[in-house]
Design a protein around this motif. Structure first.
Motif, mmCIF file in Angstrom:
data_model
loop_
_atom_site.group_PDB
_atom_site.id
_atom_site.type_symbol
_atom_site.label_atom_id
_atom_site.label_comp_id
_atom_site.label_asym_id
_atom_site.label_seq_id
_atom_site.Cartn_x
_atom_site.Cartn_y
_atom_site.Cartn_z
ATOM 1 N N GLY A 211 -7.817 0.286 1.272
ATOM 2 C CA GLY A 211 -7.110 -0.941 1.598
ATOM 3 C C GLY A 211 -7.190 -1.304 3.067
ATOM 4 N N PHE B 276 -4.933 3.413 -1.053
ATOM 5 C CA PHE B 276 -4.378 3.559 0.290
ATOM 6 C C PHE B 276 -5.487 3.596 1.332
ATOM 7 C CE2 PHE B 276 -3.119 6.533 3.705
ATOM 8 C CZ PHE B 276 -2.038 5.836 4.241
ATOM 9 N N TYR C 247 0.815 -1.220 0.000
ATOM 10 C CA TYR C 247 0.000 0.000 0.000
ATOM 11 C C TYR C 247 0.845 1.265 0.000
ATOM 12 C CZ TYR C 247 0.273 0.390 5.233
ATOM 13 O OH TYR C 247 0.674 0.510 6.537
#
Length: 349
Positions: free
Chosen positions: A317, A314, A227
């Motif tokens: 996730g 980001f 990420y």
């Protein structure tokens, strides 16, 4: 510069007042979210802690939730939901402080880089709202502010706090000397799993639990690498010009291939965790299956050339991948707490 904070939205709409006469003054602020009503002198410090940008907080907190739910599955006797909630609350407060200190330190040592990166130019130290000395004093104050929380935790937790603090401090310097700062960043995040187990008075690296614990630890490092590398693609052009090193810069043209490979290994390690810890189908379906679907679908969808898409990856996730891991482990814990007879994977092989 890729210390997780939040979506790029709005942050790249400002330029550095030291670079342009058309920008706000050094004390100008975005005044977003919960910091809007704070006294004006406090706002730059709230921004420095990223209180207005909660997404990065999940990067700090979710490993502790993973550790608590994992440790609860291993503990004998099984801890009560009340105990888990209490520890979760302590770590929640601790992660706010830890994240604030990490971001303050990161922004201070990175201020010259930040002034060259559009998304980061309006950060408080980069724009001059907070001086270098004030930033260091604030970092030290936040670090000390977390100490009283250890009164409520077993002494072993304080032993884990030392490497976590050192590693977060070292991470900010790594982007100058290695293309793999994301690897370094993964360690202090994953270390939260060990601290959470210690809070439950579990010895996760003892002979009985060493293999599943180390597998979970490495899986969290790989997740961080994935990420944060995708996240770093928001700044890749500016980072190249500024001389910032990262996995995004190193693997610019093959990030999806790399991330997909790391994701496959991550899921494989999560399977090892369940196999070695003798977890039931609840864990394998929730944690392993859920994270596999989340990682696969998100990597297929993300557009690394679009900053908004990288920010979406980001942010989401943590909910999809992190949420899957926590839900599967917590489901396993609840089944054990209730004494439910859930089939083991071995029964189907």
């Amino acid at each position: 510069m890729q210390q997780p904070d939040d979506k790029h939205t709005n942050e790249n709409q400002h330029t550095n007042p030291r670079l342009s006469s058309t920008t706000p003054s050094a004390t100008a602020s975005r005044k977003q979210g919960i910091i809007c009503n704070l006294p004006a002198p406090w706002i730059p410090y709230a921004e420095l802690m990223r209180l207005d940008r909660p997404a990065g907080f999940y990067a700090f907190y979710i490993p502790y939730l993973i550790g608590l739910s994992y440790g609860a599955c291993l503990a004998d006797p099984i801890p009560s939901p009340t105990r888990l909630s209490t520890l979760g609350g302590i770590f929640f407060i601790g992660c706010i402080i830890l994240r604030g200190a990490a971001c303050a330190w990161n922004d201070n040592v990175d201020q010259e880089f930040d002034r060259k990166v559009a998304r980061c130019q309006n950060r408080p130290i980069a724009r001059g709202a907070i001086s270098t000395t004030q930033g260091h004093v604030f970092t030290a104050a936040l670090t000390l502010a977390g100490a009283p929380l250890f009164i409520f935790l077993p002494v072993e937790c304080s032993y884990h706090a030392v490497p976590i603090t050192i590693l977060f401090g070292a991470y900010a310097l790594m982007k100058r000397i290695t293309n793999y700062p994301q690897v370094v960043l993964g360690f202090p995040f994953a270390w939260g799993i060990l601290m959470s187990c210690a809070a439950l008075e579990i010895h996760p690296l003892g002979e009985r639990f060493r293999v599943p614990t180390l597998s979970l630890f490495v899986a969290n490092i790989l997740w961080t690498m994935i990420y944060d590398t995708v996240y770093a693609h928001q700044d890749i052009k500016d980072d190249v010009k500024a001389g910032v090193k990262s996995m995004a810069v190193r693997f610019a043209d093959s990030t999806k291939t790399l991330a997909s490979t790391l994701a496959a290994i991550q899921v494989g390690l999560l399977i090892v965790v369940g196999w070695q810890a003798d977890f039931s189908l609840i864990y394998f379906l929730g944690t392993c299956g859920g994270s596999a679907v989340a990682l696969g679908s998100m990597l297929a969808r993300v557009d690394l050339k679009e900053p908004a898409s990288c920010a979406w990856f980001f942010h989401r996730g943590f909910w999809y991948v992190g949420g899957s891991i926590v839900v599967g482990l917590f489901g396993e814990y609840l089944a054990r707490l209730q004494g439910l007879e859930v089939p083991q994977v071995g029964a189907f092989i």
